[in-house]
Write a protein that holds these residues in place. Structure first.
Motif, mmCIF file in Angstrom:
data_model
loop_
_atom_site.group_PDB
_atom_site.id
_atom_site.type_symbol
_atom_site.label_atom_id
_atom_site.label_comp_id
_atom_site.label_asym_id
_atom_site.label_seq_id
_atom_site.Cartn_x
_atom_site.Cartn_y
_atom_site.Cartn_z
ATOM 1 N N VAL A 54 0.847 -1.199 0.000
ATOM 2 C CA VAL A 54 0.000 0.000 0.000
ATOM 3 C C VAL A 54 0.883 1.249 0.000
ATOM 4 C CG1 VAL A 54 -1.642 1.322 1.390
ATOM 5 C CG2 VAL A 54 -1.956 -1.165 1.107
ATOM 6 N N LEU A 55 1.975 1.196 0.771
ATOM 7 C CA LEU A 55 2.884 2.347 0.842
ATOM 8 C C LEU A 55 3.464 2.675 -0.530
ATOM 9 C CD1 LEU A 55 4.442 4.360 2.722
ATOM 10 C CD2 LEU A 55 6.274 2.659 2.783
ATOM 11 N N GLU A 56 3.885 1.660 -1.245
ATOM 12 C CA GLU A 56 4.504 1.894 -2.553
ATOM 13 C C GLU A 56 3.512 2.494 -3.540
ATOM 14 O OE1 GLU A 56 7.938 -1.593 -2.278
ATOM 15 O OE2 GLU A 56 5.961 -2.083 -3.063
ATOM 16 N N VAL A 57 2.297 1.956 -3.557
ATOM 17 C CA VAL A 57 1.285 2.492 -4.469
ATOM 18 C C VAL A 57 0.942 3.933 -4.083
ATOM 19 C CG1 VAL A 57 -1.044 2.205 -5.395
ATOM 20 C CG2 VAL A 57 0.360 0.183 -4.894
ATOM 21 N N ALA A 58 0.814 4.163 -2.773
ATOM 22 C CA ALA A 58 0.436 5.507 -2.311
ATOM 23 C C ALA A 58 1.512 6.526 -2.650
ATOM 24 C CB ALA A 58 0.174 5.485 -0.808
ATOM 25 N N ARG A 59 2.782 6.157 -2.417
ATOM 26 C CA ARG A 59 3.866 7.115 -2.695
ATOM 27 C C ARG A 59 3.970 7.389 -4.195
ATOM 28 N NH1 ARG A 59 8.631 5.986 1.820
ATOM 29 N NH2 ARG A 59 7.527 7.086 3.474
#
Lengths: 527, 349
Positions: B18-23
């Protein structure tokens, strides 16, 4: 390097020979270790059980200077057991039959006898290399600093051709360069036989090209002298003026007594440096130079990558950029050079004159550098050479080479073999690291010896001992360590006092004139 | 794969967190323990987000993104949870930001500021560890450690040195070398990767102390002056002073890594032993000279030798440490001006 550091992380297999990577190229070694964590295999060929060897699946602890015997024996197994890349050898290589004839002179038992590595271990390495492909072969000065240095290099290339490990990612023959810009100094033509971009001085067309670019009528036609010859020509004044730019030859060259005799005999010696050194003592004129961070410019790394270096401070006192000093001397000798900054020199001269650098301009290397060959402004640079087995000379050429022992081998009077190199916490003659706090981590030279020899001679850990060769002697502390096999002494050249170069042998590979820093005979004495 | 973050549709691929997609979608989710390229630990929980259909908040760094997820990164529930985490961290943190080396570049300080945490709501136990500044390079103040364990992971997984691990449990958990020795008495190789990874003032560069605040320094990219790997450095410079050296994250070839010499071996350039003026030897000792005098002397001597003995009586060696442009210039001087190919350097020795 034929290949790149970026390929380490995905490599499946490494063969590291004569490279103390964790100490001499620590960041490269971290990527190798990361690959090992992901399951890559590692074979280390090295006389010492240094940190890399401890990580290896197989460590071949060869005798100093037995590299070719070992590699020929290894290739003998690969050929006799039919483990080589027949398609690559047949279609991409020349001279296999002559090479094979030579290799057949090195049955594994003979290789084992010379190298000290068991025949079954050599066979095991051969089988591993033929099953895990591709393999990256890495070497450093353990290969080149021998009287057979050039043949050692040929031998590593033979192995990679035989295995078909060329022209693809995570493969190739990869010499890790010891200094930040030793690659660049070669690329720039600071060599007696080539102009910038490895264009030969004996080629009339090249001379004409450079004469036109440099606005001179003619350029010298014959190859010049190599550094050891230059120094040997000082005492009889065949060389009357010697210009040393940023080298501390009095400490870095083999046999310091000999080097200092030569430097002291110079009729006119010019030194250009950032610090007074043991070498500048002999100078007649010293020019103070700008250092790293005091000038804009470029370094070229082992992987042929041209990287930017940037200025953040002004040089101290009257110190000047090196290119400015050369330009001023040229002016006083009747030549006016136009370029007036590193960028003008690179963009308007270097990259115009060296075809492989033609596409590299300062504007393109603001961030990551570019790897040559990079012939045009659109070219993305070249991560690995000889793609799909397309070699510069058409095909890869096998070079049959024979093993020869080092020039000086242990005898009754000098029963130990001395090998030398670099340590993690210091660098060369410490002009830089000696002035940046590293003495805290390493404050003096030691003679590294095996526990067996220490016991035999009654030498305690940290005891001061005398190491003596036919050329000189030093007093240093003994460092008793399992890294070193019996019969061997290992030292570095970082500290003037206790430098291995009081002992080393000034004998050279006949082609490269690289000195045999890795092998000479010494004696150990308690004080 | 499509997921919705704060009402906006974002593209992701299988395997991303989720962090990678969000960033990648431009959303700012704070992290303390996250390290790109390494296995997520989800230890600090500061990256929590709200996912529709999930009862608890989840750590964005360790939650795989899945088709159709609806995520909020900025709801009051999320912010309140983050505020609580920072309050807990601050409750045992020495609030000496005024004199702390890390001020201005401290992730905890920034989070406290952004979330409005003052440190006054909870009073917790404090650590009382001695500060280790017994080596010239790395200061270790574990009173400020938030136990994100980035240092341990870069030491073990990136540099492969394995000099530090955690000891003890609970509140007493501490990062330490074997037997809690000093770094110099451990297997540490002083690469300083732990310092580069530390988000707070627990690990700082000793040489940088007092030389400049983060906001006062300009960041200059350059190349390391030691071995032939060509590591990319980020110099933090105030005026003419290099305050500290970091590795360029994502720069090739070193990807954010340095060794002891690259990170700490830079200040030789400030040595008062530098050569600062041309020198000419007279009667066996050096005297200072002007550039004109020294350059004229050398040029005239070269001209004299060329006239008497020919250009091949002059030889030179270039420097494998200096920039390309200097080597180019020196070989040009020898070939085009002096008229000899007697130019070499130390590649062969």
């Amino acid at each position: 390097m034929t290949n790149s550091f970026g390929e380490f992380a995905d490599a499946k297999m490494f063969l590291c020979i004569g490279t103390n990577m964790t100490e001499a190229h620590p960041v490269a070694a971290t990527f190798l270790k990361n690959a090992l964590r992901k399951g890559a295999k590692l074979v280390v060929v090295d006389p010492r059980r240094q940190p890399l060897a401890k990580l290896a699946d197989i460590h071949c602890q060869i005798n100093v200077g037995s590299d070719i015997a070992f590699l020929n024996g290894l290739m003998n197994v690969i050929i006799t057991e039919n483990l080589y890349d027949k398609e690559f050898v047949a279609n991409r290589c020349d001279n296999f039959e002559a090479f094979k004839t030579k290799i057949m002179e090195y049955p594994v038992e003979r290789a084992a006898e010379i190298s000290g590595v068991k025949p079954e271990t050599i066979r095991e390495v051969a089988r591993l290399l033929s099953t895990v492909k591709p393999a990256m072969l890495c070497y450093t000065l353990g290969i080149t600093e021998h009287t057979t240095g050039k043949d050692n290099v040929m031998s590593t290339a033979n192995l990679q051709l035989l295995l078909g490990n060329m022209g693809m990612p995570s493969a190739g023959v990869n010499p890790l360069r010891g200094q930040n810009n030793v690659q660049g100094a070669c690329d720039m033509g600071a060599l007696p036989n080539v102009f910038p971009g490895y264009q030969k001085v004996i080629d009339p067309a090249m001379r004409e090209k450079f004469a036109r670019a440099w606005n001179v009528e003619k350029l010298p036609e014959n190859n010049g002298m190599m550094m050891p010859h230059m120094m040997e020509a000082l005492p009889d004044r065949k060389i009357r003026a010697f210009y040393i730019f940023g080298e501390n030859l009095a400490n870095t060259e083999p046999d310091i007594h000999k080097v200092e005799r030569e430097l002291a005999s110079a009729e006119f010696l010019v030194c250009q440096d950032i610090f007074p050194t043991e070498t500048t003592r002999f100078a007649h004129v010293v020019f103070p130079a700008a250092s790293w961070s005091e000038d804009d410019g470029t370094f070229s790394s082992s992987e042929r990558r041209v990287n930017r270096v940037r200025k953040v401070k002004t040089p101290p006192g009257e110190a000047k950029p090196n290119w400015w000093i050369f330009k001023e001397i040229a002016k006083r000798m009747g030549h006016t050079w136009e370029s007036n900054s590193s960028q003008e020199i690179w963009d308007n001269e270097v990259s115009v004159l060296a075809p492989a650098l033609g596409g590299i301009k300062y504007s393109r290397i603001e961030e990551d550098g570019l790897q040559w060959p990079c012939p045009t402004l659109e070219h993305p640079g070249t991560a690995f050479l000889h793609r799909d087995g397309m070699f510069t000379h058409g095909k890869g050429v096998f070079n049959p080479v024979d093993w020869k022992a080092p020039a000086e081998i242990p005898d009754r009077e000098y029963p130990f073999v001395l090998s030398t190199g670099r340590r993690l916490y210091q660098y060369h003659t410490r002009t830089q690291t000696g002035r940046s706090g590293m003495n805290f981590l390493m404050s003096e030279e030691t003679a590294d010896i095996s526990p067996a020899d220490a016991q035999k001679l009654g030498i305690q850990q940290d005891e001061r001992i005398k190491v003596r060769s036919r050329r000189g002697e030093v007093e240093v502390r003994a460092r008793v360590t399992e890294q070193v096999p019996p019969g061997m002494v290992w030292m570095s050249f970082h500290f003037r006092e206790g430098s291995a170069n009081w002992l080393t042998n000034a004998v050279y590979d006949p082609a490269t004139m690289t000195a045999e820093y890795k092998a000479c005979a010494v004696n150990l004495e308690r004080l | 794969m499509k997921i919705t973050i704060n009402g906006k549709s974002c593209e992701g691929v299988e395997g991303q967190t989720v962090l990678e997609v969000a960033r990648a979608g431009g959303f700012n989710i704070p992290t303390l323990c996250h390290l790109a390229d390494l296995t997520p630990t989800g230890a600090c929980r500061i990256c929590v987000v709200e996912v529709d259909g999930m009862r608890n908040l989840v750590a964005a760094c360790s939650t795989p993104a899945a088709e159709g997820m609806v995520i909020r990164t900025d709801s009051e529930r999320v912010l309140s949870a983050r505020r609580f985490i920072v309050e807990l961290l601050v409750s045992c943190h020495p609030l000496d930001c005024m004199t702390c080396e890390k001020t201005g570049d401290c992730t905890l300080q920034n989070l406290a500021y952004e979330l409005g945490v003052t440190g006054s709501r909870m009073e917790g136990d404090r650590y009382d560890y001695p500060v280790d500044s017994s080596n010239p390079f790395i200061v270790r103040d574990y009173n400020k450690c938030i136990l994100c364990l980035k240092c341990v992971r870069v030491c073990n997984e990136i540099q492969g040195i394995e000099a530090i691990k955690t000891t003890q449990r609970g509140f007493d958990t501490k990062v330490a070398t074997a037997y809690d020795n000093t770094l110099q008495d451990s297997t540490c190789v002083f690469c300083g990767q732990c310092v580069q990874a530390c988000p707070v003032g627990a690990l700082t560069e000793k040489k940088a102390k007092g030389l400049g605040r983060a906001w006062e320094t300009r960041k200059v990219r350059t190349t390391c002056p030691y071995c032939g790997v060509g590591c990319q450095q980020e110099l933090h410079v105030k005026g003419e002073q290099i305050v500290k050296v970091m590795a360029v994250e994502d720069g090739s070839p070193n990807k954010g890594r340095l060794c002891v010499k690259g990170r700490f071996g830079y200040d030789f350039i400030y040595s008062d032993e530098r050569l600062t003026t041309p020198l000419i030897k007279e009667n066996g000792s050096f005297r200072e000279a002007s550039w004109d005098e020294a350059l004229d002397l050398v040029a005239n001597k070269f001209k004299q030798i060329i006239a008497e003995s020919g250009p091949d009586a002059i030889a030179g060696v270039s420097c494998a440490r200096s920039i390309n442009e200097d080597s180019y210039q020196m070989q040009k001087l020898f070939r085009a001006v002096i008229g000899t190919n007697n130019i070499d350097h130390c590649a062969r020795t």
